[in-house]
Enzyme design. Structure first.
Site, PDB file in Angstrom:
ATOM      1  N   ARG A 104      28.584  36.100  46.112  1.00  0.00           N
ATOM      2  CA  ARG A 104      30.118  35.893  45.975  1.00  0.00           C
ATOM      3  C   ARG A 104      31.020  36.638  46.602  1.00  0.00           C
ATOM      4  NH1 ARG A 104      30.281  34.984  39.137  1.00  0.00           N
ATOM      5  NH2 ARG A 104      32.867  33.737  40.123  1.00  0.00           N
ATOM      6  N   CYS A 116      36.665  42.034  39.309  1.00  0.00           N
ATOM      7  CA  CYS A 116      34.802  40.734  39.236  1.00  0.00           C
ATOM      8  C   CYS A 116      35.400  39.362  38.953  1.00  0.00           C
ATOM      9  CB  CYS A 116      33.795  41.277  37.986  1.00  0.00           C
ATOM     10  SG  CYS A 116      34.742  41.674  36.321  1.00  0.00           S
TER      11      CYS A 116
END
Length: 274
Positions: A172, A230
């Site tokens: 990611r 995050c």
């Protein structure tokens, strides 16, 4: 019970004097955490929902913080009081439970702990699970404003000496995949420190020395100003917990994290370089 982590053995010994909370949750699987809890949980544990108890209805990102008063109501329902230790757990090495640990400690609770190794450690130690519903006494929890946070503009305006650490997977971070948020990639300048690097093969935290080496190898020393992020301000708390175990201080939490940043007009970086 010093430190933010607790072993299964220590929890088992003091179980009757500890408030236990199950935080299992799975991305893209609504209700799966509650179903896992109903299939078997630690004795006396209440179920806490990330979506309903640890997030608010409005705010930046997918999991904004709830109003402190709403959080206090949830904690009182679970029997949380200032004087009684709390142990929180999940089945992902603390990836979700660390969010509740962060919230409790940011609200001033001085005896909040994450079960090291989660429910797997409890079972591996030979302790039983139950399907019985808990009957916690109503707790007493005084709300206060959230303090250890920073917003999108604060992240964008940070000084050069402030590090941003990204707890998401490397895939990611580099932009190779993005299962849920608006854009793929990472905040320019952010360091990739996936939460899995804080854990051993048994989903237990590395010891403080090893964790310190992990962060110092990334350029984070004691006294470094750090912002933890995050996808939506949940697993970022895992790196905050790891830094506390390492004795490196407590970063600020960017609650909105990538879900907030990527839905704005902020710049996006891709690839393995910060």
């Amino acid at each position: 019970m010093p430190g933010p982590l607790m072993t299964a053995a220590d929890l088992q010994v003091g179980l009757q004097d500890i408030t236990v909370i199950d935080c299992r949750w799975y991305l893209g699987e609504p209700g799966a955490g509650l179903r896992a809890y109903e299939a078997g949980h630690l004795p006396t544990a209440s179920y806490c929902s990330l979506d309903n108890d640890l997030s608010g209805p409005i705010g930046p990102g997918r999991h904004p913080l709830p109003a402190p008063e709403a959080f206090a109501v949830s904690m009182e329902r679970f029997g949380v009081t200032a004087e009684r230790p709390v142990v929180v757990y999940d089945d992902r090495g603390g990836a979700v439970a660390s969010r509740l640990w962060w919230m409790l400690t940011d609200q001033g609770h001085s005896a909040a702990h994450v079960l090291d190794g989660g429910i797997q450690a409890w079972v591996d130690a030979g302790y039983a699970l139950t399907t019985a519903d808990p009957t916690p006494h109503l707790g007493s929890f005084s709300a206060r404003p959230w303090t250890g946070t920073i917003d999108r503009n604060g992240v964008a305006a940070r000084g050069r000496a402030t590090a941003v650490i990204d707890a998401r997977s490397q895939e990611r971070y580099v932009g190779a995949e993005e299962p849920v948020d608006a854009k793929a990639g990472h905040i320019p300048g952010a360091l990739s420190l996936p939460l899995t690097g804080n854990l051993d093969e048994h989903l237990r935290f590395l010891d403080g020395t090893m964790l310190r080496e992990r962060f110092t190898d990334a350029g984070i020393e004691s006294g470094t100003d750090v912002i933890s992020q995050c996808g939506s301000g949940v697993t970022a708390c895992h790196n905050i917990l790891a830094m506390e175990v390492a004795g490196l201080g407590r970063p600020l939490l960017y609650v909105g994290s990538w879900s907030d940043w990527s839905s704005s007009e902020m710049p996006v970086a891709t690839g393995s370089e910060p």
